[in-house]
Design a protein around this motif. Structure first.
Motif, PDB file in Angstrom:
ATOM      1  N   TYR A  80      21.186   0.067 -10.772  1.00 13.21           N
ATOM      2  CA  TYR A  80      20.126   0.695 -11.581  1.00 13.21           C
ATOM      3  C   TYR A  80      19.879   2.119 -11.122  1.00 13.21           C
ATOM      4  CZ  TYR A  80      19.093  -4.314 -12.144  1.00 13.21           C
ATOM      5  OH  TYR A  80      19.175  -5.661 -12.344  1.00 13.21           O
ATOM      6  N   TYR A  84      20.558   5.627 -13.176  1.00 14.13           N
ATOM      7  CA  TYR A  84      19.491   6.610 -13.360  1.00 14.13           C
ATOM      8  C   TYR A  84      19.921   7.987 -12.855  1.00 14.13           C
ATOM      9  CZ  TYR A  84      15.335   9.367 -12.820  1.00 14.13           C
ATOM     10  OH  TYR A  84      14.446  10.399 -12.890  1.00 14.13           O
ATOM     11  N   GLN A 108       9.876   3.081 -17.370  1.00 10.32           N
ATOM     12  CA  GLN A 108       9.479   2.259 -16.219  1.00 10.32           C
ATOM     13  C   GLN A 108       8.253   1.426 -16.546  1.00 10.32           C
ATOM     14  OE1 GLN A 108       9.118   4.492 -12.517  1.00 10.32           O
ATOM     15  NE2 GLN A 108      10.741   5.863 -13.196  1.00 10.32           N
TER      16      GLN A 108
END
Length: 149
Positions: A80, A84, A108
Motif C-alpha cells: 500500500y 502511494y 484515507q
C-alpha cells in the motif's frame, strides 16, 4: 489536552508533515530517474535502511514464531505504501502538492470509516454515524476548495 494522547497526536502531526515532504522529494527522484516506480523503490530502500538502523538500535529481537501465526494480509502493508509513493511521485507535479495531500486524506477517511464500521483487521468496531459522515463530507469540501483555490 489529555497528556496520555498529547505525544501520539504530536507524533502523528509530525508524520503528516513528513508525508507532505515525501512527495516533492520523490518527484525529484522520479524526474532524475525517469520513473515514479524507480523513485518509490529508492525511497523505500532508503526508508528500509533507516528502519533497520532504528530497529537494531532498539534492541528488540523477537523470534520468528509470532510472525508465523499472522494471516497473509498482514504481510502486504508495504505494498500500500509503495503504491502511494509511486502514485504521489507521478501525480504531485500534475495536480499540485496540496491537491495530492487533500485528495489522499479524503481517500484515507473514506477507507477508515468503512474499516471502522466493519471492525476490519482487528480494529474496534465503530459504526458510521451522521457526525462521522458530515466530518468526511467536510474533508471532501476541503478538497474541492483546495482544487479550485
Amino acid at each position: 489536552m489529555n497528556p496520555t494522547i498529547a505525544l501520539p497526536i504530536l507524533l502523528v502531526l509530525l508524520a503528516g508533515a513528513m508525508i507532505a515532504l515525501q512527495a516533492p522529494t520523490n518527484v525529484m527522484l522520479a524526474r532524475a530517474g525517469g520513473s515514479p516506480v524507480l523513485a518509490a523503490l529508492i525511497s523505500f530502500a532508503v526508508g528500509t535502511a533507516a528502519l533497520l538502523v532504528a530497529w537494531l538500535a532498539s534492541g528488540n529481537r523477537p523470534g520468528l514464531a509470532p510472525f508465523s501465526m499472522l494471516p497473509w494480509y498482514a504481510w502486504v502493508g508495504g505494498v500500500y505504501g509503495a503504491v502511494y509513493v509511486a502514485i504521489a511521485a507521478y501525480a504531485a507535479p500534475r495536480i499540485g502538492l496540496a491537491s495530492l495531500i487533500t485528495i489522499g486524506i479524503a481517500g484515507q477517511i473514506v477507507m477508515a470509516l468503512w474499516l471502522d464500521h466493519i471492525g476490519a483487521l482487528g480494529l474496534m468496531r465503530q459504526p458510521i454515524s451522521a457526525a462521522r459522515v458530515v466530518g468526511a463530507l467536510l474533508v471532501v469540501a476541503g478538497v474541492v476548495l483546495v482544487r479550485k483555490g
